[in-house]
Motif scaffolding. Structure first.
Motif, PDB file in Angstrom:
ATOM      1  N   SER A  11     -11.550  -0.157 -17.374  1.00 46.27           N
ATOM      2  CA  SER A  11     -10.180  -0.039 -16.867  1.00 46.27           C
ATOM      3  C   SER A  11      -9.311   0.683 -17.884  1.00 46.27           C
ATOM      4  CB  SER A  11      -9.590  -1.428 -16.587  1.00 46.27           C
ATOM      5  OG  SER A  11      -8.209  -1.343 -16.271  1.00 46.27           O
ATOM      6  N   ALA A  12      -8.275   1.334 -17.372  1.00 48.88           N
ATOM      7  CA  ALA A  12      -7.298   1.967 -18.264  1.00 48.88           C
ATOM      8  C   ALA A  12      -6.564   0.939 -19.099  1.00 48.88           C
ATOM      9  CB  ALA A  12      -6.300   2.767 -17.430  1.00 48.88           C
ATOM     10  N   SER A  13      -6.535  -0.310 -18.639  1.00 52.53           N
ATOM     11  CA  SER A  13      -5.788  -1.359 -19.344  1.00 52.53           C
ATOM     12  C   SER A  13      -6.572  -1.976 -20.500  1.00 52.53           C
ATOM     13  CB  SER A  13      -5.380  -2.458 -18.363  1.00 52.53           C
ATOM     14  OG  SER A  13      -6.515  -3.086 -17.795  1.00 52.53           O
ATOM     15  N   ASN A  69       0.831  -1.208   0.000  1.00 59.18           N
ATOM     16  CA  ASN A  69       0.000   0.000   0.000  1.00 59.18           C
ATOM     17  C   ASN A  69       0.863   1.254   0.000  1.00 59.18           C
ATOM     18  OD1 ASN A  69      -2.294  -1.570   0.043  1.00 59.18           O
ATOM     19  ND2 ASN A  69      -2.642  -1.371   2.239  1.00 59.18           N
ATOM     20  N   LEU A  70       1.950   1.214   0.752  1.00 58.71           N
ATOM     21  CA  LEU A  70       2.874   2.342   0.769  1.00 58.71           C
ATOM     22  C   LEU A  70       3.523   2.555  -0.597  1.00 58.71           C
ATOM     23  CD1 LEU A  70       4.628   1.752   4.209  1.00 58.71           C
ATOM     24  CD2 LEU A  70       3.576   3.908   3.484  1.00 58.71           C
ATOM     25  N   HIS A  71       3.663   1.490  -1.354  1.00 56.85           N
ATOM     26  CA  HIS A  71       4.256   1.573  -2.691  1.00 56.85           C
ATOM     27  C   HIS A  71       3.257   2.080  -3.719  1.00 56.85           C
ATOM     28  CE1 HIS A  71       7.054   0.557  -5.909  1.00 56.85           C
ATOM     29  NE2 HIS A  71       6.105  -0.134  -6.506  1.00 56.85           N
ATOM     30  N   VAL A  72       2.014   1.637  -3.611  1.00 58.42           N
ATOM     31  CA  VAL A  72       1.047   1.905  -4.668  1.00 58.42           C
ATOM     32  C   VAL A  72       0.306   3.231  -4.478  1.00 58.42           C
ATOM     33  CG1 VAL A  72      -1.009   0.765  -3.701  1.00 58.42           C
ATOM     34  CG2 VAL A  72      -0.607   0.708  -6.161  1.00 58.42           C
ATOM     35  N   PHE A  73       0.165   3.695  -3.231  1.00 54.39           N
ATOM     36  CA  PHE A  73      -0.572   4.949  -3.018  1.00 54.39           C
ATOM     37  C   PHE A  73       0.097   6.139  -3.717  1.00 54.39           C
ATOM     38  CE2 PHE A  73      -1.986   8.723  -0.713  1.00 54.39           C
ATOM     39  CZ  PHE A  73      -3.368   8.538  -0.707  1.00 54.39           C
ATOM     40  N   PRO A  74       1.409   6.335  -3.577  1.00 52.61           N
ATOM     41  CA  PRO A  74       2.039   7.440  -4.324  1.00 52.61           C
ATOM     42  C   PRO A  74       1.912   7.274  -5.838  1.00 52.61           C
ATOM     43  CG  PRO A  74       3.492   6.660  -2.584  1.00 52.61           C
ATOM     44  CD  PRO A  74       2.383   5.665  -2.689  1.00 52.61           C
ATOM     45  N   TYR A  75       1.867   6.023  -6.279  1.00 53.47           N
ATOM     46  CA  TYR A  75       1.740   5.780  -7.722  1.00 53.47           C
ATOM     47  C   TYR A  75       0.414   6.308  -8.258  1.00 53.47           C
ATOM     48  CZ  TYR A  75       1.247   3.314 -12.154  1.00 53.47           C
ATOM     49  OH  TYR A  75       1.049   3.020 -13.477  1.00 53.47           O
ATOM     50  N   ILE A  76      -0.677   6.007  -7.547  1.00 50.28           N
ATOM     51  CA  ILE A  76      -1.989   6.455  -8.069  1.00 50.28           C
ATOM     52  C   ILE A  76      -2.109   7.974  -8.029  1.00 50.28           C
ATOM     53  CG2 ILE A  76      -3.090   4.291  -7.413  1.00 50.28           C
ATOM     54  CD1 ILE A  76      -4.459   7.118  -5.606  1.00 50.28           C
ATOM     55  N   MET A  77      -1.358   8.626  -7.139  1.00 46.93           N
ATOM     56  CA  MET A  77      -1.419  10.090  -7.075  1.00 46.93           C
ATOM     57  C   MET A  77      -0.782  10.730  -8.299  1.00 46.93           C
ATOM     58  SD  MET A  77      -0.594  10.794  -3.032  1.00 46.93           S
ATOM     59  CE  MET A  77      -0.687  12.566  -3.241  1.00 46.93           C
ATOM     60  N   LYS A 107      -1.589   9.613 -16.747  1.00 49.46           N
ATOM     61  CA  LYS A 107      -1.762   8.932 -18.034  1.00 49.46           C
ATOM     62  C   LYS A 107      -2.809   7.822 -17.930  1.00 49.46           C
ATOM     63  CE  LYS A 107       2.873   9.845 -19.860  1.00 49.46           C
ATOM     64  NZ  LYS A 107       4.155   9.251 -20.354  1.00 49.46           N
ATOM     65  N   GLU A 108      -2.781   7.093 -16.819  1.00 57.81           N
ATOM     66  CA  GLU A 108      -3.759   6.020 -16.631  1.00 57.81           C
ATOM     67  C   GLU A 108      -5.169   6.588 -16.501  1.00 57.81           C
ATOM     68  OE1 GLU A 108      -0.912   6.278 -15.200  1.00 57.81           O
ATOM     69  OE2 GLU A 108       0.178   4.370 -15.292  1.00 57.81           O
ATOM     70  N   ARG A 109      -5.307   7.696 -15.775  1.00 55.09           N
ATOM     71  CA  ARG A 109      -6.640   8.314 -15.654  1.00 55.09           C
ATOM     72  C   ARG A 109      -7.135   8.803 -17.010  1.00 55.09           C
ATOM     73  NH1 ARG A 109      -4.943   9.145 -10.325  1.00 55.09           N
ATOM     74  NH2 ARG A 109      -3.504  10.839 -10.765  1.00 55.09           N
ATOM     75  N   GLU A 110      -6.232   9.370 -17.792  1.00 57.63           N
ATOM     76  CA  GLU A 110      -6.613   9.821 -19.139  1.00 57.63           C
ATOM     77  C   GLU A 110      -7.037   8.636 -20.005  1.00 57.63           C
ATOM     78  OE1 GLU A 110      -4.789  12.357 -22.937  1.00 57.63           O
ATOM     79  OE2 GLU A 110      -3.514  11.851 -21.223  1.00 57.63           O
TER      80      GLU A 110
END
Length: 382
Positions: A360-362, A274-282, A286-289
């Motif tokens: 999903s963005a994927s 969670n500590l790794h992925v939370f900063p990533y989603i912030m 590009k993924e949100r777009e």
């Protein structure tokens, strides 16, 4: 008369079968299908780069895969403090408290903070976990018509003077319809009647807002919301949830919230992820777009054939109505290589069974075009 009549349960199961409401567990592994039922909105579950980065910096020999106790016993590892501090800083809130799941959060927070003499006013279509929390609370509760500000206002005008504390409770993005709560109007009512406001951002976390913090961030009202609930079990492909709140409320929850106190905490390995992925989603602009481009594409393709999907979010329901027909359509799409699970009562109101598409963005352009083509063929064959 026997007091262990198992036939009563068999009869109820037969009833569910006859009503097309019977559920079975299906394996999610071993199939090569395109998944349009997952909450993996930013495609993190298939992001191998992100996973490799996590594994490369994580010493598995020194990482525990079990916690063996609740957080108030010996299960409160340093990673918990780091994660709560990280999230609180992102929201610019005084404090954050982390839980095992969104369900743990919603069944525990409201019963802990509300008392006899208080009133909880909940949106009619709030998630089952919120409803269960209402039932566990000693406070009175009532529900206002879905996203109906005037109805909520009328309840407050009639009842506000009868109670001590009042809590207005809503999701930001509703999980079955994909529509968005009128949060600015809710903030206005909260201020006018001096109530607390509780917003569950489960389906907005990662997908909305400049930093992916949800609708409250997108609207600039984070400071006006007393309780912001977020979950790691959807966009972030993990487990756990949190509430961003004041210092007083965090301390009060630690001392009174039963679903926090009396459960074994999540293992440190989960909290490290969670500590790794939370900063990533912030930073996942590009993924949100890509996600919203995919939403736009599917809606456009469906509209060309006369089928309008009003949702503007990644949750795109196609209302079928009849449960039996919804199951048949889902099975048909499964044979064509798509997973779109049927959603039926009591999860949704009677006669509103649906195919709930989760974008999903994927997802690729070809996958979306193929799904649309099969959806339209599917309708023609019924």
């Amino acid at each position: 008369m026997p007091h262990n009549n198992i036939d009563l349960y068999s009869e109820q199961l037969d009833f569910l079968r006859n009503e097309n409401q019977y559920r079975v567990l299906k394996s999610s592994t071993g199939y090569n299908f395109i998944n349009f039922s997952s909450n993996d909105y930013l495609g993190i579950s298939t992001n191998k780069v992100l996973l490799k980065e996590f594994l490369s910096k994580t010493d598995l020999d020194k990482t525990q895969f079990g916690s063996c106790a609740s957080r108030l016993m010996t299960g409160n590892y340093e990673e918990y403090f780091q994660l709560e501090e990280l999230i609180a800083k992102a929201y610019n809130k005084e404090n954050v408290l982390f839980f095992n799941s969104g369900y743990h959060a919603n069944i525990g927070i409201l019963p802990a903070i509300s008392k006899k003499g208080d009133l909880i006013i909940s949106d009619k279509l709030n998630h089952a976990s919120i409803i269960d929390g209402l039932k566990l609370s000693p406070a009175d509760f009532t529900r206002y018509r879905h996203n109906d500000i005037e109805h909520l206002k009328s309840i407050l005008e009639k009842k506000a003077h009868l109670y001590n504390n009042i809590f207005i409770v809503t999701e930001s993005i509703f999980s079955m319809d994909g529509d968005i709560a009128p949060l600015k109007e809710l903030v206005e009512l909260k201020k006018r009647f001096e109530t607390f406001l509780y917003v569950d951002e489960a389906h907005a976390l990662g997908t909305h807002g400049k930093k992916g913090l949800g609708i409250c961030e997108a609207l600039g009202i984070i400071d006006d919301v007393d309780f912001i609930v977020g979950t790691f079990g959807k966009t972030m492909n993990s487990i756990g949830a949190y509430v961003a709140c004041s210092r007083v409320f965090k301390e009060y929850l630690v001392n009174s919230m039963r679903s926090f106190i009396y459960t074994t905490s999540l293992p440190p390995i989960n909290i490290k992820w969670n500590l790794h992925v939370f900063p990533y989603i912030m930073q996942a602009d590009k993924e949100r777009e890509a996600l919203f481009n995919n939403i736009k594409l599917l809606k456009e393709l469906m509209s060309y054939s006369g089928l309008s999907i009003p949702s503007e979010t990644q949750i795109l329901p196609i209302i079928i109505g009849d449960s039996g027909k919804t199951i048949q359509l889902s099975d048909y799409l499964f044979k064509k290589g798509f997973i779109i699970m049927p959603v039926r009562p009591p999860t949704v109101p009677k006669n509103s069974s649906r195919l709930r598409i989760s974008m999903s963005a994927s997802h690729t352009e070809n996958e979306i075009k193929s799904l649309t083509s099969n959806l339209l063929d599917c309708d023609l064959q019924q």
